[in-house]
Design a protein around this motif. Sequence first.
Motif, PDB file in Angstrom:
ATOM      1  N   ALA A 136       0.768  -1.057   0.036  1.00 38.99           N
ATOM      2  CA  ALA A 136      -0.022  -0.094  -0.078  1.00 38.99           C
ATOM      3  C   ALA A 136       0.949   1.306   0.011  1.00 38.99           C
ATOM      4  O   ALA A 136       1.911   1.278   0.556  1.00 38.99           O
ATOM      5  N   ASP A 137       0.401   2.198  -0.483  1.00 32.76           N
ATOM      6  CA  ASP A 137       1.159   3.731  -0.677  1.00 32.76           C
ATOM      7  C   ASP A 137       1.186   4.043   0.962  1.00 32.76           C
ATOM      8  O   ASP A 137       0.083   4.061   1.734  1.00 32.76           O
ATOM      9  N   ASP A 188      -0.940   8.117   4.293  1.00 35.42           N
ATOM     10  CA  ASP A 188      -0.810   8.141   2.999  1.00 35.42           C
ATOM     11  C   ASP A 188      -1.065   9.533   2.693  1.00 35.42           C
ATOM     12  O   ASP A 188      -2.089  10.146   2.870  1.00 35.42           O
ATOM     13  N   ARG A 220      -7.889  -0.165  -0.660  1.00 37.34           N
ATOM     14  CA  ARG A 220      -6.569   0.069  -1.123  1.00 37.34           C
ATOM     15  C   ARG A 220      -5.403  -0.368  -0.287  1.00 37.34           C
ATOM     16  O   ARG A 220      -4.311  -0.155  -0.639  1.00 37.34           O
ATOM     17  N   TYR A 222      -4.811  -0.776   2.787  1.00 40.17           N
ATOM     18  CA  TYR A 222      -4.255   0.113   3.980  1.00 40.17           C
ATOM     19  C   TYR A 222      -4.561  -0.756   5.181  1.00 40.17           C
ATOM     20  O   TYR A 222      -3.392  -0.882   6.138  1.00 40.17           O
TER      21      TYR A 222
END
Length: 277
Positions: A136-137, A188, A220, A222
């Motif tokens: 994940a970003d 993020d 996403r 997270y």
Amino acid sequence: MGAFENATGAFLRSRPAEHTILLTLVERLRHQGPDAFGDAPAEFGWWPEQDGTATGAFLRTPPRGLVLTRLPNAARRPLAEAYLRQQPCLAGVFGPEDVALSFARTWAGLTGTGWRLRRAERLYRLARLQPPAVPADGFGRIAEAADRALLVDWWAAFSSELDRSHREDAARSVEDRLSYGGLMLWEDGGKPVSLAGVSRTAAGTARIGPVFTPEPLRGRGYASAVTATLSRRTLEAGVRDVLLFTDLANPTSNALYQRIGYREVADFAEVDFVPGE
């Protein structure tokens, strides 16, 4: 509480994963005092064999229901009868699936109270941590006092989604976790997007939870990222067994945790008692 720990310590530590709830409740009471969960004191008990060895235990933090370990069959009706005499308005019971359901049927038979299965849960233990296949970003960081307002809001939202009959005091729970670095935020783009917590260590184990991502930010990666990162940090702190519970009705979370290395230990049940049914 001292008498309870002396009587049940060896029993609870003999299967620390399965006894994780009682062990961590005792740890919180030890650190925060008898009012850790509210104004009413916690209630403790155990089932002794003839030689005094404990072979079952329970703990209740009013107004919540009973939390049970495995109990000998001979202990279940006497426990229900004892509570009927002293506290006839139990909210419910949580424990290993067969024990919780057996106690619920016994309680219903004695009181005429109805009951319903609120949630079937599965306990997992981390076997070999596997980082998410698609990172994940963002990054994880330990939450701080400055995050308190957000943490309380998210804890309350998590509790609301669980729809428990007796919800935890979010502010009190957050204060406890902040006191030992037990909350991690995933950030993020400079903003928190997901939360994971971890219990105090007890008998070489610690339990991940809650894990919460606001609905608009889900899907996403997270949640898996913050869970994996906090799990790794917990292992690096010397914890032997990292645990977590999942709702069996949520296939997404069950698959997510298995992908990052969690493996099944046992099934548990949370039961509500329903007066008048």
